[in-house]
Write a protein that holds these residues in place. Structure first.
Motif, short mmCIF file in Angstrom:
data_model
loop_
_atom_site.label_atom_id
_atom_site.label_comp_id
_atom_site.label_asym_id
_atom_site.label_seq_id
_atom_site.Cartn_x
_atom_site.Cartn_y
_atom_site.Cartn_z
N PRO A 57 0.83 -1.21 0.00
CA PRO A 57 0.00 0.00 0.00
C PRO A 57 0.87 1.26 0.00
O PRO A 57 1.89 1.32 0.69
CB PRO A 57 -0.80 -0.11 1.30
CG PRO A 57 -0.77 -1.56 1.64
CD PRO A 57 0.57 -2.07 1.14
N ILE A 58 0.45 2.24 -0.77
CA ILE A 58 1.22 3.48 -0.89
C ILE A 58 1.39 4.16 0.45
O ILE A 58 2.41 4.81 0.70
CB ILE A 58 0.58 4.42 -1.94
CG1 ILE A 58 1.51 5.59 -2.28
CG2 ILE A 58 -0.73 4.97 -1.47
CD1 ILE A 58 2.52 5.28 -3.32
N ASP A 59 0.43 3.98 1.35
CA ASP A 59 0.54 4.65 2.65
C ASP A 59 1.55 3.99 3.58
O ASP A 59 1.78 4.47 4.69
CB ASP A 59 -0.82 4.78 3.32
CG ASP A 59 -1.49 3.45 3.63
OD1 ASP A 59 -0.96 2.40 3.24
OD2 ASP A 59 -2.56 3.48 4.27
N GLU A 60 2.19 2.93 3.15
CA GLU A 60 3.27 2.31 3.92
C GLU A 60 4.65 2.76 3.43
O GLU A 60 5.66 2.27 3.92
CB GLU A 60 3.19 0.78 3.81
CG GLU A 60 2.02 0.17 4.53
CD GLU A 60 2.04 -1.35 4.48
OE1 GLU A 60 3.03 -1.94 3.98
OE2 GLU A 60 1.06 -1.94 4.93
N ILE A 61 4.67 3.68 2.48
CA ILE A 61 5.93 4.13 1.90
C ILE A 61 6.14 5.60 2.26
O ILE A 61 5.26 6.42 2.04
CB ILE A 61 5.94 3.95 0.37
CG1 ILE A 61 5.74 2.47 0.01
CG2 ILE A 61 7.22 4.49 -0.23
CD1 ILE A 61 5.52 2.22 -1.47
N LEU A 62 7.29 5.90 2.82
CA LEU A 62 7.66 7.26 3.16
C LEU A 62 8.92 7.62 2.40
O LEU A 62 9.93 6.91 2.50
CB LEU A 62 7.90 7.39 4.67
CG LEU A 62 8.40 8.75 5.16
CD1 LEU A 62 7.33 9.83 4.95
CD2 LEU A 62 8.78 8.66 6.64
N VAL A 63 8.86 8.70 1.65
CA VAL A 63 10.02 9.18 0.91
C VAL A 63 10.36 10.55 1.48
O VAL A 63 9.50 11.42 1.56
CB VAL A 63 9.72 9.28 -0.61
CG1 VAL A 63 10.92 9.84 -1.35
CG2 VAL A 63 9.32 7.92 -1.17
N VAL A 64 11.61 10.73 1.88
CA VAL A 64 12.04 11.97 2.51
C VAL A 64 13.20 12.56 1.73
O VAL A 64 14.10 11.84 1.29
CB VAL A 64 12.49 11.71 3.97
CG1 VAL A 64 12.98 12.98 4.62
CG2 VAL A 64 11.36 11.08 4.76
N THR A 65 13.17 13.88 1.56
CA THR A 65 14.28 14.59 0.97
C THR A 65 14.51 15.84 1.82
O THR A 65 13.79 16.07 2.79
CB THR A 65 14.03 14.90 -0.52
OG1 THR A 65 15.22 15.41 -1.10
CG2 THR A 65 12.88 15.85 -0.71
N PHE A 66 15.47 16.68 1.46
CA PHE A 66 15.92 17.71 2.39
C PHE A 66 15.49 19.14 2.09
O PHE A 66 15.64 19.99 2.95
CB PHE A 66 17.44 17.64 2.54
CG PHE A 66 17.86 16.36 3.19
CD1 PHE A 66 17.71 16.18 4.56
CD2 PHE A 66 18.36 15.32 2.45
CE1 PHE A 66 18.08 14.98 5.16
CE2 PHE A 66 18.74 14.12 3.04
CZ PHE A 66 18.59 13.96 4.40
#
Length: 122
Positions: A57-66
């Motif tokens: 599920p897309i809501d289980e993926i966290l993408v972080v940038t700065f």
């Protein structure tokens, strides 16, 4: 002066293998560090497409940038890649040079048939 992220005494044997979006990422946190222009955004988008197509599920993926600018660019390119992948998988007879799409078109027919919908739902 040592460059940020450089490891003292590191050799080519210590280098991580080349990124392959067809290989599932291990469970847990995945950190992607690389210099500008090396394809990080494409790699992140490909990982996300592969994971969602596999049923995560897309809501289980966290993408972080700065930075906010990087966040906007990443968001735009990820969603574009998701849309393009969904369209390409929905038309399996059309030729592709994209290794990830070619890979996602293979496998058990029932799983392959559900991949475009999973991406469209994202």
């Amino acid at each position: 002066m040592r460059q940020p992220g450089a490891r003292t005494g590191a050799t080519m044997a210590d280098a991580p293998p080349e990124f392959d979006p067809r290989v599932p990422v291990p469970p847990g946190v995945t950190v992607l560090e690389a210099s500008a222009g090396t394809g990080k955004t494409h790699a992140v988008a490909s990982i996300l497409v592969a994971e969602v197509a596999a049923g995560r599920p897309i809501d289980e993926i966290l993408v972080v940038t700065f930075t906010r600018k990087a966040t906007g660019t990443l968001r735009e390119r990820v969603w574009r890649r998701v849309g393009e992948a969904a369209a390409a998988l929905a038309h399996p007879d059309e030729p592709t040079t994209d290794e990830l799409i070619a890979h996602l078109r293979t496998g058990e027919p029932a799983l392959v048939a559900h991949r475009p919908a999973k991406l469209q739902q994202a």
